[in-house]
Design an enzyme around this catalytic site. Structure first.
Site, PDB file in Angstrom:
ATOM      1  N   THR B 164       0.823  -1.211   0.000  1.00 43.66           N
ATOM      2  CA  THR B 164       0.000   0.000   0.000  1.00 43.66           C
ATOM      3  C   THR B 164       0.860   1.265   0.000  1.00 43.66           C
ATOM      4  O   THR B 164       1.750   1.412   0.847  1.00 43.66           O
ATOM      5  CB  THR B 164      -0.945  -0.003   1.212  1.00 43.66           C
ATOM      6  N   GLU B 248      -2.430  -4.193  14.695  1.00 43.07           N
ATOM      7  CA  GLU B 248      -3.126  -3.574  13.573  1.00 43.07           C
ATOM      8  C   GLU B 248      -4.632  -3.768  13.728  1.00 43.07           C
ATOM      9  O   GLU B 248      -5.411  -2.852  13.525  1.00 43.07           O
ATOM     10  CB  GLU B 248      -2.645  -4.202  12.261  1.00 43.07           C
TER      11      GLU B 248
END
Lengths: 376, 403
Positions: B164, B248
């Site tokens: 990403t 996360e």
């Protein structure tokens, strides 16, 4: 923010959990249900002795100074053992009407008898055509000299066969479904003209159809103000919903762990069925539904004393979320138990039945979804 | 049990609200996930927070955290969501940072933590490979240790994917196989930091459904990395990777942002009409909004319960998988309902319109309709990334249900 329980609440939970485990085992429960009375007055006396029936009442009326959070702890444990005794009708509902709307004389007359376990109540609010609308009443209470004359038919009054007293909603003025003109009365079941037809419920309790045929009741049977009881009824019903959501959480927790345990034991194709991912993921979704239900139940319970609109919205949110979880967990638990899940012998089916009936008590998912929307 | 805020917490809310009002760049308000943001836009708020010392609230104070309680962190995300700030990207602050301060050595902490906090160094994540998605442990990128006149180093070869925003990245953290003969695939993996400017690193953008370029293929060909860039012990990378994923997941629920999203959805539905009446008064639609809101409330309290556990010393455990599953489902439903709400104006492709007009002002349809379809398409990623929601169910099944 604090998610901790008080020391007292932890103690009550531990004590009740032990009592349910040791004295409310499956056979004992079955015997009580199948007995003529259909419940266990001995257990009720023990609950009184333990102080459980007095927990949510303030000290000045002989209670232990607790509140809705304490009732939540109690109901969670009752849910785990599918306890059928009428804590909600007697302590939460009758207790709630007395606390919020009762006169000093009424409190004195009834609360200590509730706490002592001597007086059992049932809450007669539903009517054959009224569904979940507390104002949709065809039962009437007409002023008559110094008191009232009651006429009407109350439907599926849970615990009425065990009760000595009824809390009855009736119309004192106005038309069916008018918000105004609704009143609440305490009626002794032994009063002339009170006719009951008793029966078993599918989830192991007892209930009655209650008919009032020109029943004369004194003026001091009225709780609160004549014709203005709807907000009081809604508040008490919301308290009952929060308590029953806690009960459902307890029942869902047990139904889920029974199912996980069963999937470990039950072998097919030479392996435990719990090793199949297709079942694992369904049991995870059940677990998630339980955890989020517990969250909604905590919040609704904490909001019971909030301003009316906020309270209603959170209680309806809980009833929607917990109701949906109850259906999911009940159905999936039976499915994963296979054929055993649909037998009377296995406990899981009884959890399924209780969770099913819980869904519709005091308004089902659709009803509370509408209420949630109307308060957006 | 008590969910009310204390006077101190209310005062904290006032303080952060005032700070955001004074310091958040006005032109970035509500930009949220818009794919037409520049890389400067995406780090602007991070850099401001870095100067204030607020860019990594969850970190231990000794490494640059704020020392806020979970409740304060919750208030902080609520206040940011109110304004629609673009929060620091997770790759540095939420992912590699905690791995470095937990498992890294003093040199690594000194070298990397300041840039993560300040927002000056952009990080990307090199986990997935074309053949290693949910089965991450099957990854094939190799790091072979070698020694020459310039010292000890790894030679890294392989292909990563779904990296990403790697097109902006200065550094990346990569999982590489250092022991191809390990007994289990999880045992031969190492956690290695790579300077993205190293020779042999090549980043190729992948165009996604929304027309944007959010992710990349990252090719590593004979990339030379000093052994000092190994974090923790060689072959222990899987442990660090799992630690990172649990961290996360706990921030992934996005509750505060979804709450703001529901408010916006209500505004849109109040503005749109159906048979002459506001869409929000249509029972079928209102029911879906209420359901979403109820599920979001349940998630919010569940997250707060998890945070309270964390505060009591129980770190983010497998329960965080629940937050990931429910949080992403809700984010996706929110975009679904927003697209439903805008009706016909979900159809125009605003990427091409912006190109034609050379501006971010969209002359076609109401403002709120622009991006509703592309956001819906974009958000399908959420139930796939960070360990797909099916993998999260595997984790709960194994770690909580014991199956």
């Amino acid at each position: 923010m604090d998610f901790n329980f008080t020391e007292e609440q932890d103690m009550v939970r531990d004590g009740l959990s032990r009592m349910v485990r040791e004295q409310y085992d499956w056979e004992t429960r079955r015997k009580a249900i199948e007995s003529e009375a259909g419940w266990s007055p001995e257990i009720w006396s023990q609950l009184a002795e333990l102080g459980i029936l007095g927990m949510p009442f303030s000290e000045d009326v002989g209670g232990f100074g607790g509140g809705a959070m304490d009732a939540m702890v109690v109901m969670e444990e009752f849910g785990k053992g599918l306890v059928i005794e009428p804590f909600v009708p007697t302590v939460v509902c009758a207790g709630g009407f007395l606390k919020h709307g009762g006169s000093d004389a009424q409190k004195q007359e009834h609360i200590s008898a509730i706490i002592g376990g001597e007086r059992v109540f049932a809450f007669a609010y539903a009517e054959p055509k009224g569904r979940y609308n507390y104002a949709d009443l065809q039962t009437t209470a007409k002023k008559d000299g110094g008191g009232y004359t009651l006429n009407g038919h109350k439907a599926v009054v849970i615990g009425a066969p065990w009760a000595s007293h009824l809390i009855v909603t009736a119309r004192t003025s106005g038309e069916r479904r008018d918000q105004d003109g609704v009143s609440v009365f305490i009626v002794e079941k032994a009063t002339d003209g009170v006719v009951t037809r008793d029966y078993e419920t599918v989830d192991g309790r007892r209930a009655s159809e209650v008919y009032f045929e020109n029943v004369s009741i004194p003026s001091d049977a009225l709780i609160g103000e004549e014709g203005a009881a709807l907000p009081l009824i809604e508040q008490v019903a919301d308290e009952a919903i929060a308590a029953q959501c806690a009960e459902a959480c307890g029942a869902m927790k047990v139904a889920h762990s029974m199912t996980v345990e069963y999937s470990r034991q039950r072998k097919q194709f030479g392996v435990p069925i719990g090793s199949f991912q297709v079942l694992q993921h369904r049991m995870v979704d059940m677990y998630t539904a339980y955890e989020t239900s517990l969250s909604l139940t905590y919040l609704a319970t904490l909001k019971l004393d909030a301003p009316e609109r906020e309270r209603k919205r959170h209680v309806s949110a809980a009833k929607v979320g917990v109701g949906q979880a109850a259906r999911l967990i009940g159905q999936e638990a039976v499915q994963i138990h296979g054929g055993n899940g649909v037998t009377d012998e296995y406990a899981i089916g009884h959890y399924f039945k209780r969770l099913t009936i819980f869904e519709s008590e005091f308004g089902n998912v659709d009803h509370h979804m509408k209420r949630h929307i109307s308060l957006a | 049990m008590n969910l009310d805020f204390t006077p101190e917490e209310q005062a904290f809310r006032d303080e952060v609200r005032a700070f955001i009002a004074e310091n958040h760049p006005k032109h970035l308000e509500g930009m949220g996930n818009r794919e037409d943001m520049s890389s400067e836009d995406m780090t602007a708020w991070h850099k401001i927070l870095g100067k204030k010392g607020w860019s990594a609230p969850a970190w231990p104070v000794e490494y640059g955290g704020t020392g806020w309680t979970p409740t304060q962190r919750y208030i902080w995300s609520e206040e940011n969501a109110r304004v629609g700030t673009f929060m620091p990207l997770p790759f540095g602050v939420s992912m590699v940072g905690p791995v470095i301060y937990t498992f890294g050595n003093d040199e690594q902490k000194a070298k990397h933590l300041p840039g993560i906090l300040s927002g000056d160094v952009w990080w990307c994540q090199g986990y997935s490979e074309p053949g290693a998605g949910s089965d991450l442990a099957s990854l094939k990128t190799t790091a072979v240790r070698a020694t020459d006149s310039e010292g000890d180093h790894y030679i890294i070869n392989g292909q990563k994917t779904w990296t990403t925003l790697a097109q902006h990245a200065d550094w990346g953290f990569f999982l590489c196989r250092t022991d191809p003969d390990a007994a289990k695939p999880q045992e031969g993996i190492s956690f290695i930091l790579i300077d993205m400017k190293s020779p042999g690193v090549e980043v190729k953008p992948i165009k996604l459904l929304d027309g944007g370029y959010e992710v990349n293929e990252t090719w590593l060909t004979d990339v030379r990395v000093p052994v000092e860039n190994l974090v923790g012990a060689e072959n222990q990378g899987w442990t660090y990777a799992k630690f990172l994923l649990a961290h996360e997941r706990s921030g992934i629920a996005g509750v505060a942002r979804s709450k703001r999203g529901v408010e916006k959805l209500r505004e849109i539905a109040a503005n749109e009409t159906i048979d002459g009446d506001p869409l929000i008064d249509d029972f079928d639609f209102a029911r879906k909004v209420s359901q979403l809101e109820i599920d979001l409330t349940a998630l919010e309290i569940t997250e707060l319960r998890t945070l309270a556990n964390e505060q009591a010393g129980k770190g983010p455990g497998p329960e965080s998988s629940i937050l990931k599953i429910k949080g992403t489902e809700i984010q996706q439903r929110l975009t679904e309902l927003t697209l439903e709400a805008v009706g016909n104006y979900g159809t125009p492709y605003y990427g091409s319109i912006a190109k034609d007009t050379g501006s971010n002002e969209y002359p076609i349809g109401p403002d709120y309709a622009a991006h509703s379809a592309s956001t819906y398409f974009n958000m399908r990623k959420t139930s796939i990334y960070g360990g797909s929601n099916e993998i999260q169910r595997n984790i709960i099944s194994k770690m909580i249900l014991g199956l």
